[in-house]
Design an enzyme around this catalytic site. Structure first.
Site: not given
Ligand code: GLN
Length: 487
Positions: A76, A151, A175
């Site tokens: 990532k 994400s 995410s």
């Molecule tokens: N969808 C959540 C957010 O927008 C979690 C994102 C994540 O785990 N990095 O913050």
């Protein structure tokens, strides 16, 4: 080769059936061919990657291979990797070539793994659909009209499309698990503190945790062995005796108590997801698990608490992007303040700016007690709910996401609707617990459904054991998207 497990790949490399240069070349070609369509990778650097593969081949020839030596892994783009563009999905870092390696990257390098490329993601890991990336959305390999989740959407989609045998992700509120679910692959978020955050670009530091995404629980165990480890440069890194996450994979599930939280099966859960998860739980019963009902009464407060705490931490973490030290700087400005303001306004996307504003607001004098402190108290209550549940069960099971992958654009204009995608995953981060997602069937439109397993602190081996036994009894994790089947 594209469907081989990590153990099979390691055996093929050790037995000289294939070289790392050949194996890496195969996945690189697939990644390059698919990228215009799926947009999984922000950076592919074949020369750098193949040089690493050749070094791995030399290491294998010298008989110095480790379990991941010569195996390509995609990372990532939140992980700093020396010499690699490291953007975090943001225009703000669109010119940032990292001068150093994250601890996770050091670990993979030490194991001899090859960096296949840097994967697309929501900007600064804020999002659930990958639509917040400065580099454009990733498409779901199961259906190009659907989001891959976020994400870590680039990593999950790349694994699903067999563009890489494995990838890394980070999970602040879901995410790793949510994109794994939406793309039909396996992913685990470890107990907070097991994987070092050093060199992992910060979003909300008290929640951020790195972890692997792969095609099976057995592969996750191998990857976790490489990623977990104490690191003095991360003040929340845990110093524990190393444990082999593969050691319990084959254990029997006889008598294992699985808790089903009532709140995970009520309103808001799509019928198609409920059906697949129910069937998965029936399979776990067949494997010897005992099912008990548990309650996580504060689940509905997890989203509001998270959207106070995470933006608060983000507003502080992202203050470093000022156009001075590194990253994007606006072209024209009057004075220093103007330079700061324009650089940040132009360098950050809409969702990141929204969260910086929310975070600054909840931390401001006069609102701190009403929002931030209150959210911290709720966080504690949520952790207590889990502790009470784990007195009655060994693992908690439920859906990873309330629905299958939604269409691109469907939730982009409605942040609250988007935030609800993480209703079943966020509590785990607030409590610092480990959680994983494995494929357990298909819902509407033939889109994958994920089963979530939540463990108690340091319960990774037990969770992987249950997931592995489930995967031995079923074949959901072996299914692959139609268009991606070519060898
Ligand atoms: N969808 C959540 C957010 O927008 C979690 C994102 C994540 O785990 N990095 O913050």
């Amino acid at each position: 080769m594209i469907n081989a497990s990590l153990t099979e790949l390691a055996a093929a490399l050790a037995g000289k059936k294939i070289s790392s240069a050949e194996l890496t070349g195969l996945f690189l070609e697939r990644a390059q061919a698919a990228n215009p369509r799926l947009n999984c990778f922000i950076t592919l650097d074949p020369e750098r990657t193949l040089a690493q593969a050749r070094a791995a081949d030399a290491r294998l020839a010298a008989g110095k291979g480790a379990p991941l030596t010569g195996i390509p892994v995609a990372h990532k783009d939140i992980f700093c990797a020396s010499g690699w563009l490291t953007t975090c999905g943001s225009r703000m870092l669109s010119n940032f070539v990292s001068p150093y390696d994250a601890h996770v990257i050091e670990r993979f390098n030490a194991a001899g793994a090859v960096i296949l490329g840097k994967t697309n993601m929501d900007e600064f890991a804020m999002g659930s659909s990958n639509e917040n990336s400065y580099y454009g959305p990733v498409r779901n390999p199961w259906d190009a009209g659907a989001v891959p989740g976020g994400s870590s959407g680039g990593s999950a989609a790349a694994v699903a499309a067999r563009l890489t045998p494995a990838a890394t992700g980070t999970d602040t509120g879901g995410s790793i698990r949510q994109p794994a679910a939406l793309c039909g692959v396996s992913g685990i978020k470890p107990t907070y503190g097991l994987v070092s955050r050093y060199g992992m670009i910060a979003y909300a530091s008290s929640l951020d945790q790195g972890g692997p995404i792969a095609r099976s629980a057995a592969d996750l165990a191998v990857l976790l062995n490489a990623m977990v480890g104490f690191d003095a440069r991360d003040s929340t890194s845990l110093e524990r005796a190393p444990e082999d996450c593969t050691r319990a994979l084959e254990h029997s599930l006889d008598g294992l108590r699985i808790g089903l939280p009532r709140e995970f099966f009520g309103e808001g859960l799509s019928a198609d997801v409920a059906r697949a998860v129910d069937e998965a739980i029936a399979s776990l019963r067949t494997l010897g698990c005992r099912v008990v009902e548990v309650s996580l009464p504060n689940t509905r407060l997890s989203i509001p608490a998270y959207y106070v705490l995470a933006p608060a931490e983000a507003s502080s973490n992202l203050a470093r992007y000022d156009g001075v030290r590194y990253g994007y700087r606006t072209a024209q400005y009057d004075d220093l303040l103007d330079m700061y303001m324009k650089s940040r306004a132009e360098g950050f996307g809409a969702e990141v700016r929204r969260r910086i504003l929310m975070g600054t607001y909840v931390l401001s004098h006069g609102y701190y007690d009403a929002y931030y402190l209150q959210a911290q108290k709720i966080r504690r209550l949520i952790a207590r709910d889990f502790a009470a549940a784990f007195e009655r069960c060994d693992l908690i099971a439920g859906p990873t996401s309330p629905s299958v992958a939604f269409n691109l654009g469907a939730r982009a204009q409605d942040p609250v609707q988007m935030y609800l995608s993480d209703i079943y995953t966020i509590g785990v981060n607030l409590a610092g617990l480990p959680g994983l997602s494995i494929p357990c069937g298909f819902g509407e439109g033939g889109r994958p459904v994920g089963l979530q397993l939540i463990g108690n602190y340091f319960g990774e081996s037990r969770m992987l054991n249950a997931a592995h036994r489930y995967q031995q009894a079923t074949d959901w994790h072996l299914r692959q998207p139609d268009g991606e089947a070519r060898p």
